[in-house]
Design a protein around this motif. Structure first.
Motif, short mmCIF file in Angstrom:
data_model
loop_
_atom_site.label_atom_id
_atom_site.label_comp_id
_atom_site.label_asym_id
_atom_site.label_seq_id
_atom_site.Cartn_x
_atom_site.Cartn_y
_atom_site.Cartn_z
N GLY A 140 0.78 -1.23 0.00
CA GLY A 140 0.00 0.00 0.00
C GLY A 140 0.81 1.27 0.00
O GLY A 140 0.27 2.36 0.17
N THR A 141 2.13 1.17 -0.21
CA THR A 141 2.96 2.35 -0.27
C THR A 141 4.12 2.11 -1.23
O THR A 141 4.62 0.99 -1.32
N ILE A 142 4.51 3.17 -1.94
CA ILE A 142 5.67 3.08 -2.82
C ILE A 142 6.90 3.62 -2.12
O ILE A 142 8.00 3.55 -2.65
N PHE A 143 6.71 4.15 -0.91
CA PHE A 143 7.82 4.77 -0.19
C PHE A 143 8.46 3.77 0.77
O PHE A 143 7.80 2.87 1.30
N ALA A 166 14.13 -3.14 -0.62
CA ALA A 166 13.49 -3.16 -1.94
C ALA A 166 12.07 -3.70 -1.87
O ALA A 166 11.20 -3.33 -2.66
N LYS A 167 11.83 -4.57 -0.90
CA LYS A 167 10.50 -5.16 -0.75
C LYS A 167 9.74 -4.56 0.42
O LYS A 167 8.63 -5.02 0.73
N ASN A 168 10.33 -3.55 1.08
CA ASN A 168 9.70 -2.96 2.27
C ASN A 168 9.28 -4.04 3.26
O ASN A 168 8.17 -4.04 3.79
N THR A 169 10.19 -4.96 3.47
CA THR A 169 9.95 -6.10 4.34
C THR A 169 11.03 -6.14 5.41
O THR A 169 12.19 -5.83 5.12
#
Length: 125
Positions: free
Chosen positions: A26-29, A74-77
């Motif tokens: 839900g976010t590109i940031f 890169a995966k916001n993980t």
């Protein structure tokens, strides 16, 4: 709408290991600060670890040495590797994230806006 989803919780015996994951959507940031908390019934939510955009980690004193936080920007993980688990580590584990720099000092729930629903970790003796 930003969502965080934890996975990896399980029931293991004392001395074992688990790796928790927290995937964001839900976010590109990219988050500036990502964290793990844990909570047992009747107790306040306890900070476990944070990791900032640059990869600097901060741990609660009782977790250092057994737990390792890491991230895949890169995966916001982000992840929590837990080793040498003890029965007192039994808790619901929550991930959290924020678009602000990680605070110095104690890891506080009030510093985070975005939360997952939790994943249960149970350690048997």
């Amino acid at each position: 709408q930003v969502q965080l989803v934890e996975s990896g919780g399980n029931s293991v015996q004392a001395g074992g290991s688990l790796r928790l994951s927290c995937a964001a959507s839900g976010t590109i940031f990219t988050f500036d600060c990502m964290a793990w908390f844990r909570q047992t019934p009747g107790k306040e939510r306890e900070g476990v670890a944070t990791i900032d955009r640059g990869g600097t980690a901060n741990y609660a004193d009782s977790m250092a040495g057994r737990f390792t936080i890491s991230k895949d920007a890169a995966k916001n993980t982000h992840f929590l590797q837990m080793n040498s688990l003890k029965p007192e580590d039994t808790a619901m584990y929550y991930c959290a994230a924020e678009f602000k720099q990680c605070s110095r000092g104690p890891i506080r729930p009030d510093d985070f806006t975005y939360w997952g629903r939790g994943t249960q970790v149970t350690i048997s003796s």
